[in-house]
Design a protein around this motif. Structure first.
Motif, PDB file in Angstrom:
ATOM      1  N   ASP A  53       6.525 -61.933   1.962  1.00  0.00           N
ATOM      2  CA  ASP A  53       7.388 -60.772   2.186  1.00  0.00           C
ATOM      3  C   ASP A  53       6.752 -59.917   3.273  1.00  0.00           C
ATOM      4  O   ASP A  53       6.036 -58.941   3.004  1.00  0.00           O
ATOM      5  N   ARG A  54       6.998 -60.279   4.529  1.00  0.00           N
ATOM      6  CA  ARG A  54       6.313 -59.653   5.644  1.00  0.00           C
ATOM      7  C   ARG A  54       6.697 -58.190   5.823  1.00  0.00           C
ATOM      8  O   ARG A  54       5.859 -57.356   6.182  1.00  0.00           O
ATOM      9  N   LEU A  75      -2.487 -54.644  10.530  1.00  0.00           N
ATOM     10  CA  LEU A  75      -1.261 -54.363  11.290  1.00  0.00           C
ATOM     11  C   LEU A  75      -1.380 -54.898  12.722  1.00  0.00           C
ATOM     12  O   LEU A  75      -0.381 -55.347  13.298  1.00  0.00           O
ATOM     13  N   GLY A  76      -2.594 -54.855  13.282  1.00  0.00           N
ATOM     14  CA  GLY A  76      -2.784 -55.474  14.586  1.00  0.00           C
ATOM     15  C   GLY A  76      -2.479 -56.956  14.536  1.00  0.00           C
ATOM     16  O   GLY A  76      -1.793 -57.498  15.406  1.00  0.00           O
ATOM     17  N   ILE A  77      -2.963 -57.630  13.495  1.00  0.00           N
ATOM     18  CA  ILE A  77      -2.684 -59.061  13.322  1.00  0.00           C
ATOM     19  C   ILE A  77      -1.193 -59.293  13.102  1.00  0.00           C
ATOM     20  O   ILE A  77      -0.598 -60.219  13.656  1.00  0.00           O
ATOM     21  N   TRP A  78      -0.578 -58.462  12.279  1.00  0.00           N
ATOM     22  CA  TRP A  78       0.856 -58.616  11.959  1.00  0.00           C
ATOM     23  C   TRP A  78       1.679 -58.594  13.243  1.00  0.00           C
ATOM     24  O   TRP A  78       2.532 -59.453  13.472  1.00  0.00           O
ATOM     25  N   GLU A 131       0.562 -59.026  16.336  1.00  0.00           N
ATOM     26  CA  GLU A 131       0.181 -60.133  17.225  1.00  0.00           C
ATOM     27  C   GLU A 131       0.916 -61.404  16.841  1.00  0.00           C
ATOM     28  O   GLU A 131       1.398 -62.150  17.701  1.00  0.00           O
ATOM     29  N   LYS A 132       1.026 -61.663  15.540  1.00  0.00           N
ATOM     30  CA  LYS A 132       1.739 -62.856  15.072  1.00  0.00           C
ATOM     31  C   LYS A 132       3.225 -62.795  15.391  1.00  0.00           C
ATOM     32  O   LYS A 132       3.864 -63.822  15.628  1.00  0.00           O
ATOM     33  N   HIS A 133       3.768 -61.591  15.397  1.00  0.00           N
ATOM     34  CA  HIS A 133       5.211 -61.447  15.615  1.00  0.00           C
ATOM     35  C   HIS A 133       5.549 -61.149  17.066  1.00  0.00           C
ATOM     36  O   HIS A 133       6.693 -60.815  17.381  1.00  0.00           O
ATOM     37  N   GLY A 134       4.553 -61.259  17.968  1.00  0.00           N
ATOM     38  CA  GLY A 134       4.826 -61.134  19.388  1.00  0.00           C
ATOM     39  C   GLY A 134       4.950 -59.719  19.904  1.00  0.00           C
ATOM     40  O   GLY A 134       5.373 -59.519  21.051  1.00  0.00           O
ATOM     41  N   ALA A 137       0.452 -54.444  18.705  1.00  0.00           N
ATOM     42  CA  ALA A 137      -0.809 -55.036  18.255  1.00  0.00           C
ATOM     43  C   ALA A 137      -1.990 -54.342  18.920  1.00  0.00           C
ATOM     44  O   ALA A 137      -2.980 -53.989  18.261  1.00  0.00           O
ATOM     45  N   ILE A 138      -1.889 -54.117  20.226  1.00  0.00           N
ATOM     46  CA  ILE A 138      -2.971 -53.450  20.948  1.00  0.00           C
ATOM     47  C   ILE A 138      -3.190 -52.041  20.411  1.00  0.00           C
ATOM     48  O   ILE A 138      -4.339 -51.592  20.230  1.00  0.00           O
TER      49      ILE A 138
END
Length: 459
Positions: A44-45, A67-70, A72-75, A80-81
């Motif tokens: 459940d993203r 949240l940075g990873i989240w 980054e994974k979702h483009g 992310a930065i």
């Protein structure tokens, strides 16, 4: 892709999901972080993002990192930065590494990436120290690169130890090169074991080199298997040599397929020899094509097959194949204009003389050292020919003599050309005396080498 940071597992008696939900809704950032991870594990993203944002807003650095990873994974690169910057600014070293990587690989921001790698490395991050070392190498800051590689290697990074060894070798510091290669090899770095073996071989210690080659070959290092084959062949242990060459040949190494073919001929196994010569010939190796043609005729009376492979080898300038092709076609009576041209226009003989193993090792070390990190691409065969030529021409000089003056006098070549050959040769056998030669320098020196051999009657 980095992995989201997980909270510690729930010990017995810890709050249930419902208790966490109540606590998070009441403003507990730790509970909100745990909920985010729980929902992420369930897939459940959206819910994971919601609770991590609640936790990050309350100052939870782990949720900020996640949240940075989240994103980054979702483009969502900008998002992310932003999240990584918040976490890195609060002292999170992993976030700083991820931020630096994104800035470098996605935006090409070298200065920004270097700043954050330095921040993470200063906080003790070994991966950051290595990435920073490589970045410094790429921008030409060799002193800083060496320092950061040293930090990473001292913290256990075997790849940085291997890189430090090459950097030391290129500057002529063979003692440090040997030390770092040994350190990495003891830790299981196969390339380090192999190149330490080559260094020992270059220093005329084949027994020590063999020990290192065996260490590398345990993890299927094909070049190490090839060297073990050559050592066995030098002892005339043909069966062992065949086993090692075939092991290397299975990795698609054409030169080892050819060597396996030669050893199989010595062992009177023409079927296996045909197999290996055929594989190498199909990859464009003229010497293998020539020998494959010979075997087809001798073992199977396959004149057409022999003709085909002689022609293939002759097209690459193989003199023996061109001669055999002309003889064969005169016998079978179908000589073509192309084969006549190939026979008439034979190229100058290729370098096919044996070269001392220590010189071959020096040439290979130079190729590897010069070509690191997208550096100068040099050909092993060219450097081997240069070193082999100088050795061939000067080994008979039994008393102290100016080799450059002697070669100039005997050949009639310009002294500058012979001096250039001597300089490049010295760089290869004594690294650090000058920068590695450029491909154009190698071409000039090769031309000088061939002229010297021709004029001194050693072509």
């Amino acid at each position: 892709m980095p992995v989201p940071r997980a909270p510690e597992p729930f010990p017995p008696g810890e709050p249930s999901e419902a208790d966490l939900l109540n606590a998070a809704q009441a403003g507990d950032s730790g509970a909100a972080h745990r909920l985010g991870r729980l929902y992420a594990q369930r897939g459940d993203r959206s819910a994971a993002r919601h609770w991590w944002e609640r936790a990050a807003g309350a100052g939870n650095i782990d949720s900020t990192y996640n949240l940075g990873i989240w994103h980054e994974k979702h483009g969502s690169l900008d998002e992310a930065i932003s999240w990584y910057e918040l976490a890195a600014g609060a002292g999170d070293a992993e976030a700083a590494v991820n931020l630096a990587t994104l800035l470098l690989e996605q935006r090409g921001d070298v200065l920004g990436a270097r700043q954050w790698f330095e921040s993470a490395a200063g906080a003790g991050s070994r991966p950051a120290a290595r990435r920073l070392a490589l970045l410094c190498e790429d921008v030409g800051d060799a002193a800083a690169a060496r320092d950061w590689h040293h930090r990473a290697a001292s913290a256990g990074d075997l790849s940085s130890a291997h890189d430090l060894a090459f950097m030391s070798y290129a500057t002529g510091d063979e003692g440090h090169a040997r030390g770092w290669w040994e350190y990495a090899a003891r830790g299981g770095h196969a390339d380090a074991a192999y190149y330490l073996g080559r260094l020992l071989h270059a220093d005329r210690d084949p027994e020590g080199a063999e020990t290192l080659y065996r260490l590398a070959a345990k993890v299927d290092h094909p070049a190490a298997a090839s060297q073990l084959g050559r050592l066995a062949l030098a002892r005339r242990d043909l069966r062992t040599a065949r086993a090692w060459f075939e092991r290397a040949a299975h990795f698609g190494r054409v030169e080892d397929q050819r060597m396996a073919g030669f050893v199989c001929v010595e062992l009177e196994d023409p079927r296996a020899a045909s197999h290996w010569f055929g594989r190498a010939a199909a990859s464009g190796d003229p010497e293998s094509a020539y020998n494959f043609g010979l075997l087809l005729i001798a073992e199977h009376n396959d004149l057409r097959g022999g003709q085909h492979w002689f022609r293939q080898a002759a097209m690459y300038g193989h003199q023996g194949a061109a001669t055999e092709l002309g003889t064969l076609e005169s016998v079978i009576g179908n000589q073509t204009a192309e084969s006549t041209r190939l026979t008439a226009d034979q190229a100058a003989p290729a370098w096919d003389r044996p070269v001392e193993p220590e010189l071959v090792a020096r040439a290979e070390l130079a190729v590897a050292a010069a070509g690191r990190r997208g550096g100068t691409v040099l050909r092993l065969a060219d450097l081997t020919e240069i070193l082999g030529t100088w050795d061939l021409l000067t080994r008979r000089l039994r008393e102290p003599i100016d080799a450059i003056a002697w070669l100039t006098e005997q050949s009639g070549l310009h002294s500058g050309a012979v001096e250039h050959l001597s300089s490049v040769r010295m760089t290869l056998v004594r690294p650090g005396t000058a920068p590695w030669p450029t491909p154009s320098e190698v071409e000039h020196v090769l031309a000088t080498s061939r002229q010297l051999r021709k004029r001194l009657g050693l072509s």
